[in-house]
Design a protein around this motif. Structure first.
Motif, short mmCIF file in Angstrom:
data_model
loop_
_atom_site.label_atom_id
_atom_site.label_comp_id
_atom_site.label_asym_id
_atom_site.label_seq_id
_atom_site.Cartn_x
_atom_site.Cartn_y
_atom_site.Cartn_z
N THR A 1 0.84 -1.26 -0.05
CA THR A 1 -0.22 0.08 -0.04
C THR A 1 0.77 1.34 -0.18
N ASN A 2 2.18 1.37 -0.13
CA ASN A 2 3.04 2.15 0.19
C ASN A 2 3.08 3.05 -1.08
N TYR A 3 3.06 4.25 -1.19
CA TYR A 3 3.17 5.24 -2.32
C TYR A 3 4.29 6.19 -2.15
N ASN A 4 4.71 6.63 -3.22
CA ASN A 4 5.58 7.88 -3.22
C ASN A 4 4.43 9.27 -3.70
N LEU A 5 4.63 10.18 -3.17
CA LEU A 5 3.74 11.41 -3.50
C LEU A 5 4.57 12.18 -4.57
N TYR B 1 -4.12 14.59 -4.52
CA TYR B 1 -2.69 13.96 -4.57
C TYR B 1 -2.54 13.36 -5.70
N ALA B 2 -1.23 13.16 -6.37
CA ALA B 2 -1.02 12.34 -7.28
C ALA B 2 0.21 11.49 -6.90
N ILE B 3 0.03 10.09 -6.86
CA ILE B 3 0.83 9.08 -6.40
C ILE B 3 1.38 8.21 -7.25
N GLU B 4 2.29 7.32 -6.87
CA GLU B 4 2.92 6.39 -7.66
C GLU B 4 3.54 5.35 -6.61
N PHE B 5 3.10 4.12 -7.02
CA PHE B 5 3.42 2.80 -6.16
C PHE B 5 4.75 2.61 -6.54
N VAL C 1 -4.12 4.19 -12.35
CA VAL C 1 -3.86 3.90 -13.75
C VAL C 1 -2.61 3.33 -13.86
N LYS C 2 -2.32 2.15 -14.93
CA LYS C 2 -1.33 1.43 -14.96
C LYS C 2 -0.72 2.10 -16.35
N PHE D 1 -0.14 4.06 -10.99
CA PHE D 1 0.08 5.42 -10.27
C PHE D 1 -1.48 5.86 -10.02
N GLY D 2 -1.69 6.74 -9.14
CA GLY D 2 -2.82 7.08 -8.93
C GLY D 2 -3.09 8.60 -8.45
#
Length: 219
Positions: free
Chosen positions: A98-102, A161-165, A130-131, A171-172
């Motif tokens: 569940t960890n992401y980078n902002l 927020y824009a995030i990347e796993f 999104v993939k 991404f999300g």
């Protein structure tokens, strides 16, 4: 410690079929456990209910540094969640996944006058995943970073927020609104238009868009 969020978690919580209401109530209890200054390293925390046929919920939170995330994982909310997992949850979340980078964020809610409202004036939201195509990961990352100025020009989008796993091509976008009208305006705005216009170029498939109900907020 920096007060700017850089990392976080988006924890999906799938309730057992007969435990949806109980899980929602548990998340409100979790909000109470965060009251005051119990977790100073948890900068923002959102309890959400997904608008899906099955009873799906989520916790979305942000931290400035890894020590803040670790303090939350070992804190009272996480302890209570795992203590009740067998009763409430259909599956136990894999926390490392569940960890992401902002990548970028806008956090400008209008908190004046909300009093003791646990939602802090926010009522609805979106969770968009999104993939990226393998050869377009960098392009998607830069697209999301570059979307911030467009979101800054949306007065009815107070929290975005824009995030990347990390280690994946996923991404999300996670955002929150005071009204349904604000959410609808965002979906008709420039960021959404640009994202959907570039699906064939950047993404493996169409974005997965879920609307959410905000249950409680620490911000």
């Amino acid at each position: 410690m920096s007060i700017q969020p850089t990392i976080g978690q988006l924890v999906p919580l799938k309730a057992k079929p007969d435990q949806g209401d109980a899980l929602g109530q548990f998340l409100l209890t979790g909000y109470g456990l965060l009251s005051g200054d119990q977790e100073p390293g948890t900068l923002q925390w959102f309890a959400l209910k997904y608008n899906t046929p099955e009873p799906n919920y989520a916790i979305f939170d942000t931290y400035a540094v890894e020590s803040g995330r670790q303090a939350h994982i070992t804190g009272e909310v996480a302890k209570a969640l795992f203590a009740n997992a067998d009763t409430l949850l259909a599956t136990v979340p894999d926390l490392p996944a569940t960890n992401y980078n902002l990548l970028a964020s806008k956090v400008k809610p209008k908190l004046a006058g909300v009093g003791s409202d646990p939602k802090k004036g926010l009522t609805v939201g979106l969770r968009v995943l999104v993939k990226a195509k393998q050869d377009q990961i960098s392009a998607v990352r830069e697209f999301l970073k570059g979307a911030l100025p467009l979101v800054e020009d949306e007065p009815e989008t107070p929290v975005w927020y824009a995030i990347e796993f990390p280690g994946t091509n996923v991404f999300g976008i996670v955002d929150f609104f005071a009204t349904q009208g604000g959410l609808d305006a965002h979906l008709k705005g420039k960021v959404a238009a640009a994202l959907f216009a570039n699906v064939d170029t950047l993404l493996e498939e169409a974005p997965e868009v879920i609307t959410t109900e905000v249950l409680a907020v620490k911000i």
